[in-house]
Design a protein around this motif. Structure first.
Motif, mmCIF file in Angstrom:
data_model
loop_
_atom_site.group_PDB
_atom_site.id
_atom_site.type_symbol
_atom_site.label_atom_id
_atom_site.label_comp_id
_atom_site.label_asym_id
_atom_site.label_seq_id
_atom_site.Cartn_x
_atom_site.Cartn_y
_atom_site.Cartn_z
ATOM 1 N N TYR A 16 0.837 -1.191 0.000
ATOM 2 C CA TYR A 16 0.000 0.000 0.000
ATOM 3 C C TYR A 16 0.877 1.247 0.000
ATOM 4 O O TYR A 16 1.989 1.251 0.526
ATOM 5 N N ARG A 17 0.336 2.324 -0.577
ATOM 6 C CA ARG A 17 1.129 3.545 -0.740
ATOM 7 C C ARG A 17 0.625 4.724 0.091
ATOM 8 O O ARG A 17 1.345 5.676 0.303
ATOM 9 N N ASN A 18 -0.624 4.669 0.558
ATOM 10 C CA ASN A 18 -1.135 5.769 1.369
ATOM 11 C C ASN A 18 -0.649 5.646 2.810
ATOM 12 O O ASN A 18 -0.260 4.563 3.262
ATOM 13 N N LEU A 19 -0.689 6.759 3.527
ATOM 14 C CA LEU A 19 -0.234 6.802 4.917
ATOM 15 C C LEU A 19 -1.382 7.260 5.806
ATOM 16 O O LEU A 19 -2.324 7.913 5.355
ATOM 17 N N TRP A 20 -1.263 6.918 7.084
ATOM 18 C CA TRP A 20 -2.238 7.397 8.049
ATOM 19 C C TRP A 20 -2.160 8.920 8.138
ATOM 20 O O TRP A 20 -1.082 9.501 8.017
ATOM 21 N N HIS A 21 -3.303 9.522 8.364
ATOM 22 C CA HIS A 21 -3.315 10.982 8.493
ATOM 23 C C HIS A 21 -2.493 11.435 9.694
ATOM 24 O O HIS A 21 -1.888 12.516 9.666
ATOM 25 N N THR A 22 -2.452 10.621 10.735
ATOM 26 C CA THR A 22 -1.672 10.921 11.941
ATOM 27 C C THR A 22 -0.961 9.660 12.378
ATOM 28 O O THR A 22 -1.585 8.599 12.475
ATOM 29 N N ASP A 23 0.334 9.748 12.629
ATOM 30 C CA ASP A 23 1.063 8.584 13.118
ATOM 31 C C ASP A 23 0.820 8.418 14.620
ATOM 32 O O ASP A 23 0.223 9.268 15.281
ATOM 33 N N LEU A 24 1.306 7.323 15.170
ATOM 34 C CA LEU A 24 1.049 7.028 16.577
ATOM 35 C C LEU A 24 1.697 8.032 17.517
ATOM 36 O O LEU A 24 1.171 8.299 18.605
ATOM 37 N N GLN A 110 -0.671 2.064 4.476
ATOM 38 C CA GLN A 110 0.425 1.296 5.038
ATOM 39 C C GLN A 110 0.801 1.864 6.407
ATOM 40 O O GLN A 110 0.468 3.000 6.736
ATOM 41 N N THR A 111 1.491 1.073 7.200
ATOM 42 C CA THR A 111 1.948 1.493 8.510
ATOM 43 C C THR A 111 3.415 1.900 8.414
ATOM 44 O O THR A 111 4.225 1.172 7.840
ATOM 45 N N THR A 112 3.750 3.036 8.966
ATOM 46 C CA THR A 112 5.117 3.529 8.884
ATOM 47 C C THR A 112 6.046 2.657 9.735
ATOM 48 O O THR A 112 5.606 1.882 10.598
ATOM 49 N N GLN A 113 7.328 2.796 9.502
ATOM 50 C CA GLN A 113 8.300 2.013 10.254
ATOM 51 C C GLN A 113 8.290 2.376 11.732
ATOM 52 O O GLN A 113 8.480 1.510 12.588
ATOM 53 N N CYS A 114 8.056 3.648 12.031
ATOM 54 C CA CYS A 114 7.989 4.064 13.439
ATOM 55 C C CYS A 114 6.805 3.399 14.136
ATOM 56 O O CYS A 114 6.933 2.888 15.258
ATOM 57 N N ASP A 115 5.646 3.372 13.478
ATOM 58 C CA ASP A 115 4.483 2.700 14.065
ATOM 59 C C ASP A 115 4.725 1.209 14.215
ATOM 60 O O ASP A 115 4.310 0.598 15.218
#
Length: 255
Positions: A16-24, A110-115
């Motif tokens: 997936y290519r989209n990101l969450w509007h706000t990370d954790l 998708q979930t970022t590496q930090c999340d």
């Protein structure tokens, strides 16, 4: 077969290519009151978010959003509200994760590496706490038992905190989906990329310059200087047409 489908979905989710509007890490700043509500009343928030993720249409409800083998086999169609309440109370962690997967698959998020690191740390801490508790029960050491209790408290604190942040992240994403983020009047406008398509008047590349303001169209342009070396030798010069000697002199006609 169901396990293979779950593995295929997990692999597809990585593309997936989209990101969450706000990370954790930013959920507390994004919606602090809701994050506190999710921390102190996690099952109620999980119920509300799952119902909202289904667009308030409980006829679409499936246990754990269809991501577990028990999904569709618990009589959800007869009483979906009761089944969802049972899910969020008895399987709180799975209910949060299922809502997360549901949103990811719907919006290609998708979930970022930090999340991923935060979620992975939460799971690892739970496993370590469980191992310490088993070792303390087998050995019977008082010091090891106290250490395992401290580790279990830390694991529970991290678990509930991360779940609250995850649920806040889901809520913010659905706010974005439902158009609750209006334009900010005092926001700095985004940087615009200059291009010939975006410009109202295209640049005069390859075109003659337009007349100045107040100058009538058709006004003769000023004489241009002749480029040295043009025209080449052998061609008549400007103002010398017809070339001398090419035509008979005036008054001479053949008899």
């Amino acid at each position: 077969m169901a396990l293979q489908e779950s593995l295929d979905k997990m692999q597809l989710r990585q593309s997936y290519r989209n990101l969450w509007h706000t990370d954790l890490m930013s959920t507390i700043q994004a919606d602090f009151p809701f994050c506190c509500l999710a921390l102190w009343c996690g099952p109620c928030v999980s119920y509300m978010l799952r119902k909202r993720a289904l667009y308030n249409d409980m006829s679409r409800y499936v246990c754990c959003a269809g991501y577990l083998p028990c999904s569709g086999r618990c009589g959800e169609s007869k009483c979906p509200e009761f089944c969802l309440a049972t899910e969020v109370i008895c399987c709180f962690g799975n209910s949060v994760a299922s809502t997360r997967f549901l949103l990811q698959d719907e919006f290609n998020i998708q979930t970022t590496q930090c999340d991923n690191c935060i979620i992975g740390f939460m799971f690892c801490l739970q496993q370590v706490a469980c191992i310490f508790s088993l070792v303390a029960a087998i050995v019977g050491s008082q010091e090891l038992s106290e250490a395992s209790q401290i580790l279990s408290c830390m694991s529970d604190f991290v678990y509930w905190t991360v779940c609250a942040c995850m649920q806040t992240q889901h809520k913010v994403e659905m706010d974005k989906r439902d158009g609750k983020f209006g334009p900010q009047p005092m926001a700095v406008p985004p940087v615009q990329q200059m291009s010939r398509i975006d410009q109202p008047i295209p640049p005069p590349v390859g075109y003659p310059p337009q007349p100045a303001y107040g100058q009538p169209y058709g006004y003769p342009p000023p004489p241009q200087a002749q480029v040295q070396g043009y025209p080449p030798p052998g061609y008549p010069q400007p103002g010398a047409y017809p070339p001398p000697g090419s035509y008979p002199p005036p008054g001479y006609y053949p008899k």
